[in-house]
Design a protein around this motif. Structure first.
Motif, PDB file in Angstrom:
ATOM      1  N   SER A 160       9.555  10.665  -3.721  1.00  0.00           N
ATOM      2  CA  SER A 160       8.311  10.849  -4.452  1.00  0.00           C
ATOM      3  C   SER A 160       8.197  12.299  -4.913  1.00  0.00           C
ATOM      4  O   SER A 160       8.871  13.194  -4.382  1.00  0.00           O
ATOM      5  N   PRO A 161       7.335  12.574  -5.896  1.00  0.00           N
ATOM      6  CA  PRO A 161       7.115  13.968  -6.318  1.00  0.00           C
ATOM      7  C   PRO A 161       6.588  14.851  -5.192  1.00  0.00           C
ATOM      8  O   PRO A 161       6.675  16.078  -5.285  1.00  0.00           O
ATOM      9  N   ALA A 162       6.078  14.250  -4.107  1.00  0.00           N
ATOM     10  CA  ALA A 162       5.559  15.047  -2.996  1.00  0.00           C
ATOM     11  C   ALA A 162       6.671  15.719  -2.207  1.00  0.00           C
ATOM     12  O   ALA A 162       6.437  16.736  -1.550  1.00  0.00           O
ATOM     13  N   VAL A 163       7.892  15.162  -2.269  1.00  0.00           N
ATOM     14  CA  VAL A 163       9.002  15.750  -1.512  1.00  0.00           C
ATOM     15  C   VAL A 163      10.182  16.138  -2.393  1.00  0.00           C
ATOM     16  O   VAL A 163      11.134  16.755  -1.915  1.00  0.00           O
ATOM     17  N   PHE A 210      -1.164  17.781  -6.953  1.00  0.00           N
ATOM     18  CA  PHE A 210      -1.594  16.484  -6.451  1.00  0.00           C
ATOM     19  C   PHE A 210      -1.605  15.428  -7.550  1.00  0.00           C
ATOM     20  O   PHE A 210      -1.154  14.286  -7.348  1.00  0.00           O
ATOM     21  N   THR A 211      -2.102  15.774  -8.727  1.00  0.00           N
ATOM     22  CA  THR A 211      -2.185  14.822  -9.837  1.00  0.00           C
ATOM     23  C   THR A 211      -0.804  14.336 -10.240  1.00  0.00           C
ATOM     24  O   THR A 211      -0.610  13.150 -10.558  1.00  0.00           O
ATOM     25  N   PRO A 249      -5.003  17.533  12.504  1.00  0.00           N
ATOM     26  CA  PRO A 249      -5.386  18.542  13.497  1.00  0.00           C
ATOM     27  C   PRO A 249      -5.141  19.985  13.063  1.00  0.00           C
ATOM     28  O   PRO A 249      -5.935  20.861  13.393  1.00  0.00           O
ATOM     29  N   ARG A 250      -4.061  20.239  12.316  1.00  0.00           N
ATOM     30  CA  ARG A 250      -3.741  21.628  11.956  1.00  0.00           C
ATOM     31  C   ARG A 250      -3.881  21.927  10.468  1.00  0.00           C
ATOM     32  O   ARG A 250      -4.037  23.068  10.083  1.00  0.00           O
ATOM     33  N   VAL A 251      -3.784  20.884   9.646  1.00  0.00           N
ATOM     34  CA  VAL A 251      -3.806  21.093   8.204  1.00  0.00           C
ATOM     35  C   VAL A 251      -4.698  20.039   7.553  1.00  0.00           C
ATOM     36  O   VAL A 251      -5.062  19.032   8.163  1.00  0.00           O
ATOM     37  N   GLN A 252      -5.009  20.283   6.286  1.00  0.00           N
ATOM     38  CA  GLN A 252      -5.698  19.292   5.484  1.00  0.00           C
ATOM     39  C   GLN A 252      -5.028  19.219   4.112  1.00  0.00           C
ATOM     40  O   GLN A 252      -4.488  20.210   3.618  1.00  0.00           O
ATOM     41  N   HIS A 253      -5.043  18.007   3.546  1.00  0.00           N
ATOM     42  CA  HIS A 253      -4.346  17.767   2.291  1.00  0.00           C
ATOM     43  C   HIS A 253      -5.269  17.060   1.314  1.00  0.00           C
ATOM     44  O   HIS A 253      -6.281  16.469   1.702  1.00  0.00           O
ATOM     45  N   SER A 257       0.862  -1.189   0.000  1.00  0.00           N
ATOM     46  CA  SER A 257       0.000   0.000   0.000  1.00  0.00           C
ATOM     47  C   SER A 257       0.891   1.229   0.000  1.00  0.00           C
ATOM     48  O   SER A 257       2.013   1.216   0.508  1.00  0.00           O
ATOM     49  N   SER A 258       0.384   2.282  -0.607  1.00  0.00           N
ATOM     50  CA  SER A 258       1.092   3.561  -0.640  1.00  0.00           C
ATOM     51  C   SER A 258       0.031   4.650  -0.737  1.00  0.00           C
ATOM     52  O   SER A 258      -1.178   4.376  -0.750  1.00  0.00           O
ATOM     53  N   GLU A 259       0.477   5.893  -0.808  1.00  0.00           N
ATOM     54  CA  GLU A 259      -0.485   6.975  -0.906  1.00  0.00           C
ATOM     55  C   GLU A 259       0.143   8.196  -1.543  1.00  0.00           C
ATOM     56  O   GLU A 259       1.364   8.374  -1.546  1.00  0.00           O
ATOM     57  N   ALA A 260      -0.723   9.007  -2.110  1.00  0.00           N
ATOM     58  CA  ALA A 260      -0.324  10.308  -2.644  1.00  0.00           C
ATOM     59  C   ALA A 260      -0.877  11.381  -1.721  1.00  0.00           C
ATOM     60  O   ALA A 260      -2.046  11.347  -1.342  1.00  0.00           O
TER      61      ALA A 260
END
Length: 571
Positions: free
Chosen positions: A465-468, A406-407, A436-440, A372-375
């Motif tokens: 990953s492209p996220a970092v 995100f895409t 608690p403090r942010v939403q993604h 399992s993984s996630e974006a």
């Protein structure tokens, strides 16, 4: 040490142009002493040629009768190790885990806090609660590949460890040989023997002084380990030896008995609400002006035709000087209070700074053949009211710029999984992850490995990953090398554990590095794509770092704020 001191006596952040030799000369000029701690408490399992030796010849887990309290469990372990010493195995290499179930549920952080052996390595990892929208494959997640396996162990809520039965550290980038060197000490039949640690974001770049103890990667199988379960706990000890690595069974037993002699069976209560400290100084690398220049250059390249760059993630390192020393475990305990949807971790080599984090992002989880993984990308603050929070979430969902970012992340992870796995599933395609403090923006992915030995390929493909980092990976990584003027170290790298039947890694974001002085380094990053506003992204960095700033009792009028020079300057 005065409150103005930082990690290693007042000198910490180095611009990338500063060489290691310059770092050491400057430290010497400042009257400080830089000593690399020896890791003589155990063997380095990644010594030259270790991966070619094959699996250790003995791998066992031995369960002792359940204890009613930790004090009783410590006594049982000491007696069991003494018995091992009296009747040594004939094997030239091996690893043995001895565990005592405890009928009481203990707190792993409080147990770790009670272990005051400052010279021993420490580690902590807390699993994230399962997400409700994780997609399922045709074969259930507990299957071993033929659909016949039944779960035989309980997943811990949190694991804390001290000492080193065997550690794995190298200065070259983490490779297939290093992965094999770790896996030779692990077995499906002993699922709770695990190697905990982290990998540098970019091992090809030079390590600055605050990160040198970690090497390009650092993993450890703890000598003594406390597992917090849902309805109980487990105290365990692990002994590892390998004659071919010049670490005999007798050496391993002697070191383990020494460690067990120092183990406290008690727990120490930890303050989980505030650190009782205040910030007296704060500076950022880069400064706001330098950040704007780097983002502007990134946008110029993204819009231009000279490169294929479509996204790059730039980061900031903020040094907080506080009026009291911060205990890494107290910080970790405070983070855990609001971390139900995140991974909490603490990695600390001997006598080194502690890498602590509260990451919401899974890199991957492997159980047998299932992956399992996630974006995760795009960030907004939480609203003060339910209606406000809903409105902010809808704006995030409908933002063209955030959808682009995100895409890129989601599609890149899916493509990488498809190269190695079968049955890749994405569900949902885009949703809100509320913390608690942010939403993604978030998407869950599941896939099936063709072979368990492909685990290294998954790690190698998904990080960074492209996220970092960005996309394409190499173009983005080179931009970061050219324009980012501090060492990320393990920030944004994989943090987690390898096991025989299962492995799990988070992305080392929402993290900080704490030394023994009054300085804390907090890291945060933001994705740059077409349509990015440099000032908005700077505000996003503040938002992501806010969980640390709040715990440090951030108060603007208490702070002596400095915008530090960047190029070739010590801060």
């Amino acid at each position: 040490m005065s409150p103005s001191s930082s990690l290693y006596s007042g000198r910490l952040l180095f611009s990338r142009p500063a060489s290691k030799g310059l770092v050491r000369r400057l430290l010497a000029r400042d009257g400080s002493r830089w000593v690399r701690p020896s890791c003589s408490l155990s063997m380095n399992g990644c010594a030259a040629g270790a991966s070619d030796f094959g699996a250790v010849t003995m791998c066992e887990t031995r369960a002792l009768p359940a204890a009613s309290a930790p004090q009783e469990a410590v006594g049982q372990l000491r007696a069991a190790v003494a018995a091992l010493n009296a009747d040594p195995p004939a094997s030239s290499s091996g690893i043995i885990r001895i565990e005592v179930p405890i009928r009481q549920r203990g707190d792993a952080i409080e147990w770790l806090q009670a272990q005051r052996q400052s010279s021993l390595p420490r580690c902590f990892f807390s699993a994230r609660a399962p997400l409700p929208d994780t997609p399922a494959l045709a074969v259930g997640s507990s299957s071993n590949g033929n659909g016949s396996h039944k779960e035989q162990w309980e997943q811990p809520v949190s694991v804390a460890g001290v000492g080193s039965a065997v550690f794995f550290r190298g200065t070259d980038p983490f490779s297939l040989h290093d992965w094999r060197a770790i896996k030779r000490f692990l077995s499906r039949d002993c699922p709770m023997i695990r190697a905990y640690g982290a990998i540098r974001f970019d091992a090809s770049s030079d390590a600055s002084v605050e990160w040198e103890d970690y090497g390009a990667f650092y993993f450890v199988v703890p000598q003594v380990e406390f597992s917090e379960l849902e309805e109980g706990s487990v105290l365990a000890t692990t002994i590892a030896w390998d004659d071919s690595l010049s670490w005999t069974y007798q050496s391993a037993v002697d070191e383990l008995q020494s460690t067990l002699h120092e183990i406290s069976p008690c727990s120490v209560k930890v303050n989980r609400s505030t650190l009782q400290t205040a910030i007296v100084n704060l500076n950022h690398v880069p400064t706001k002006a330098s950040w704007d220049l780097a983002v502007t250059q990134a946008l110029r390249m993204i819009k231009g035709s000279q490169t294929e760059l479509v996204k790059v993630v730039l980061a900031r390192c903020s040094r907080y000087i506080t009026d009291t020393c911060i205990d890494p475990l107290e910080l970790l305990a405070c983070l855990k209070v609001e971390g139900q949807n995140a991974y909490q971790f603490c990695i600390q080599p001997p006598d080194a700074p502690a890498f602590v984090g509260n990451s919401p992002e899974q890199l991957f989880h492997r159980k047998y053949l299932n992956i399992s993984s996630e974006a995760l990308a795009g960030t907004r603050a939480r609203g003060k009211t339910r209606a406000d929070d809903f409105q902010i979430g809808q704006e995030l969902l409908l933002s063209i710029k955030e959808d682009t970012e995100f895409t890129i992340v989601r599609d890149s992870i899916k493509k990488k999984l498809e190269m190695i796995c079968d049955e890749v599933v994405v569900n949902p395609s885009k949703a809100l992850r509320k913390l608690p403090r942010v939403q993604h923006l978030s998407a869950q992915l599941a896939a099936r490995l063709r072979n368990e030995d492909d685990e290294f390929d998954i790690l190698n493909a998904l990080h960074p990953s492209p996220a970092v980092c960005g996309l394409p990976t190499e173009e983005a990584r080179q931009f970061i090398r050219d324009y980012e003027i501090f060492d990320r170290g393990m920030y944004a790298g994989p943090v987690g554990w390898f096991g025989g039947a299962e492995s799990e890694f988070a992305v080392g974001i929402r993290s900080a590095l704490l030394g023994k002085g009054y300085s804390t380094l907090v890291y945060a990053g933001a994705g740059i794509v077409e349509g990015t506003n440099p000032s908005f992204e700077w505000d996003e960095l503040d938002l992501k770092a806010s969980q640390f700033a709040k715990l440090l009792q951030y108060q603007e009028h208490h702070i002596c704020y400095q915008e530090a020079g960047n190029m070739g300057t010590l801060i």
